[in-house]
Structure formats: C-alpha cells, structure tokens
Design a protein around this motif. Structure first.
Motif, PDB file in Angstrom:
ATOM      1  N   VAL A  23       0.874  -1.169   0.000  1.00  0.00           N
ATOM      2  CA  VAL A  23       0.000   0.000   0.000  1.00  0.00           C
ATOM      3  C   VAL A  23       0.912   1.221   0.000  1.00  0.00           C
ATOM      4  CG1 VAL A  23      -1.785   1.257   1.255  1.00  0.00           C
ATOM      5  CG2 VAL A  23      -1.783  -1.249   1.269  1.00  0.00           C
ATOM      6  N   ILE A  24       0.739   2.069  -0.990  1.00  0.00           N
ATOM      7  CA  ILE A  24       1.575   3.256  -1.139  1.00  0.00           C
ATOM      8  C   ILE A  24       0.713   4.491  -0.903  1.00  0.00           C
ATOM      9  CG2 ILE A  24       3.070   4.567  -2.696  1.00  0.00           C
ATOM     10  CD1 ILE A  24       3.361   1.933  -4.334  1.00  0.00           C
ATOM     11  N   THR A  25       1.166   5.349   0.006  1.00  0.00           N
ATOM     12  CA  THR A  25       0.441   6.593   0.259  1.00  0.00           C
ATOM     13  C   THR A  25       1.416   7.766   0.204  1.00  0.00           C
ATOM     14  OG1 THR A  25       0.698   6.279   2.654  1.00  0.00           O
ATOM     15  CG2 THR A  25      -1.373   5.567   1.685  1.00  0.00           C
ATOM     16  N   TYR A  26       0.909   8.893  -0.202  1.00  0.00           N
ATOM     17  CA  TYR A  26       1.725  10.107  -0.235  1.00  0.00           C
ATOM     18  C   TYR A  26       1.640  10.780   1.119  1.00  0.00           C
ATOM     19  CZ  TYR A  26       3.757  14.533  -1.551  1.00  0.00           C
ATOM     20  OH  TYR A  26       4.577  15.633  -1.605  1.00  0.00           O
ATOM     21  N   ASP A  27       2.777  11.164   1.668  1.00  0.00           N
ATOM     22  CA  ASP A  27       2.846  11.859   2.958  1.00  0.00           C
ATOM     23  C   ASP A  27       3.278  13.295   2.684  1.00  0.00           C
ATOM     24  OD1 ASP A  27       3.864  13.014   5.369  1.00  0.00           O
ATOM     25  OD2 ASP A  27       4.064  11.008   6.217  1.00  0.00           O
ATOM     26  N   SER A  28       2.351  14.236   2.864  1.00  0.00           N
ATOM     27  CA  SER A  28       2.652  15.632   2.536  1.00  0.00           C
ATOM     28  C   SER A  28       3.675  16.249   3.488  1.00  0.00           C
ATOM     29  CB  SER A  28       1.368  16.464   2.517  1.00  0.00           C
ATOM     30  OG  SER A  28       0.714  16.384   3.766  1.00  0.00           O
ATOM     31  N   ASP A  29       3.753  15.782   4.735  1.00  0.00           N
ATOM     32  CA  ASP A  29       4.772  16.291   5.656  1.00  0.00           C
ATOM     33  C   ASP A  29       6.162  15.852   5.207  1.00  0.00           C
ATOM     34  OD1 ASP A  29       2.905  17.536   7.308  1.00  0.00           O
ATOM     35  OD2 ASP A  29       2.681  15.766   8.589  1.00  0.00           O
ATOM     36  N   TYR A  30       6.286  14.594   4.830  1.00  0.00           N
ATOM     37  CA  TYR A  30       7.553  14.033   4.359  1.00  0.00           C
ATOM     38  C   TYR A  30       7.852  14.468   2.922  1.00  0.00           C
ATOM     39  CZ  TYR A  30      10.730  10.355   2.651  1.00  0.00           C
ATOM     40  OH  TYR A  30      11.759   9.674   2.059  1.00  0.00           O
ATOM     41  N   LYS A  31       6.805  14.816   2.193  1.00  0.00           N
ATOM     42  CA  LYS A  31       6.892  15.145   0.765  1.00  0.00           C
ATOM     43  C   LYS A  31       7.448  13.962  -0.030  1.00  0.00           C
ATOM     44  CE  LYS A  31       7.090  20.119   1.161  1.00  0.00           C
ATOM     45  NZ  LYS A  31       7.224  20.526   2.514  1.00  0.00           N
ATOM     46  N   GLY A  32       6.884  12.798   0.279  1.00  0.00           N
ATOM     47  CA  GLY A  32       7.290  11.570  -0.389  1.00  0.00           C
ATOM     48  C   GLY A  32       6.264  10.480  -0.122  1.00  0.00           C
ATOM     49  N   TYR A  33       6.642   9.261  -0.419  1.00  0.00           N
ATOM     50  CA  TYR A  33       5.722   8.139  -0.365  1.00  0.00           C
ATOM     51  C   TYR A  33       6.098   7.164   0.752  1.00  0.00           C
ATOM     52  CZ  TYR A  33       4.300  10.047  -4.785  1.00  0.00           C
ATOM     53  OH  TYR A  33       3.840  10.904  -5.761  1.00  0.00           O
ATOM     54  N   VAL A  34       5.083   6.660   1.416  1.00  0.00           N
ATOM     55  CA  VAL A  34       5.244   5.664   2.469  1.00  0.00           C
ATOM     56  C   VAL A  34       4.642   4.366   1.945  1.00  0.00           C
ATOM     57  CG1 VAL A  34       4.618   5.035   4.839  1.00  0.00           C
ATOM     58  CG2 VAL A  34       5.114   7.415   4.264  1.00  0.00           C
ATOM     59  N   VAL A  35       5.359   3.265   2.149  1.00  0.00           N
ATOM     60  CA  VAL A  35       4.912   1.967   1.647  1.00  0.00           C
ATOM     61  C   VAL A  35       4.761   1.009   2.820  1.00  0.00           C
ATOM     62  CG1 VAL A  35       5.373   0.096   0.027  1.00  0.00           C
ATOM     63  CG2 VAL A  35       6.265   2.378  -0.442  1.00  0.00           C
ATOM     64  N   ASP A  36       3.625   0.323   2.873  1.00  0.00           N
ATOM     65  CA  ASP A  36       3.331  -0.654   3.919  1.00  0.00           C
ATOM     66  C   ASP A  36       3.079  -2.006   3.262  1.00  0.00           C
ATOM     67  OD1 ASP A  36       2.573  -1.601   6.558  1.00  0.00           O
ATOM     68  OD2 ASP A  36       0.505  -1.545   5.844  1.00  0.00           O
ATOM     69  N   VAL A  37       3.525  -3.082   3.935  1.00  0.00           N
ATOM     70  CA  VAL A  37       3.304  -4.442   3.447  1.00  0.00           C
ATOM     71  C   VAL A  37       2.337  -5.117   4.424  1.00  0.00           C
ATOM     72  CG1 VAL A  37       4.377  -6.611   2.754  1.00  0.00           C
ATOM     73  CG2 VAL A  37       5.674  -4.483   2.590  1.00  0.00           C
TER      74      VAL A  37
END
Length: 72
Positions: A6-20
């Motif tokens: 599952v890939i989500t955009y994190d606006s604080d990080y200004k990048g993508y977070v991936v969960d398995v």
C-alpha cells in the motif's frame, strides 16, 4: 515471493510511504514511488531475514487488501 503493498503520499515528508500488510510492521519510504518501491524491497528482505534468524518465520498467508474512500 510477491507481496501486496500500500503506497500513500505523505505531505509532511513530501514523499511516499509503503506498507506491506502481510508483514506486520514492514514499512519504508522514498521521495519518489520508484525510490519507495526499491526501499521496500530492501525492507522486505531485512524483515524476512530477521524473522528467519529468530525462528519466527511462519508460512505467510496472503491477505486480501481492500482500498476504499470515506468522506467525513
């Protein structure tokens, strides 16, 4: 081995977070989707290696992942 991610955009990080979802606690991130996917491959390999080392690696059951949207 194939895993759903599952890939989500994190606006604080200004990048993508991936969960398995199949691997509890296995997550990574990257500034681009390609970087995030490369990083999650490393994280998955590390997760599996640690579980094997500690004798905790049980058969991994494929979980159904449902994506939806809720407006509040």
């Amino acid at each position: 081995m194939k895993f759903k991610v599952v890939i989500t955009y994190d606006s604080d990080y200004k990048g993508y977070v991936v969960d398995v979802p199949e691997l509890v606690g296995c997550m990574s991130q990257g500034k681009t989707i390609d970087e995030a996917l490369a990083n999650i491959k490393d994280a998955i390999n590390g997760w599996l290696e640690v579980e094997r080392k500690h004798g905790r690696l049980e058969p991994i059951e494929e979980k159904e992942v449902f994506l939806g949207e809720v407006t509040v």
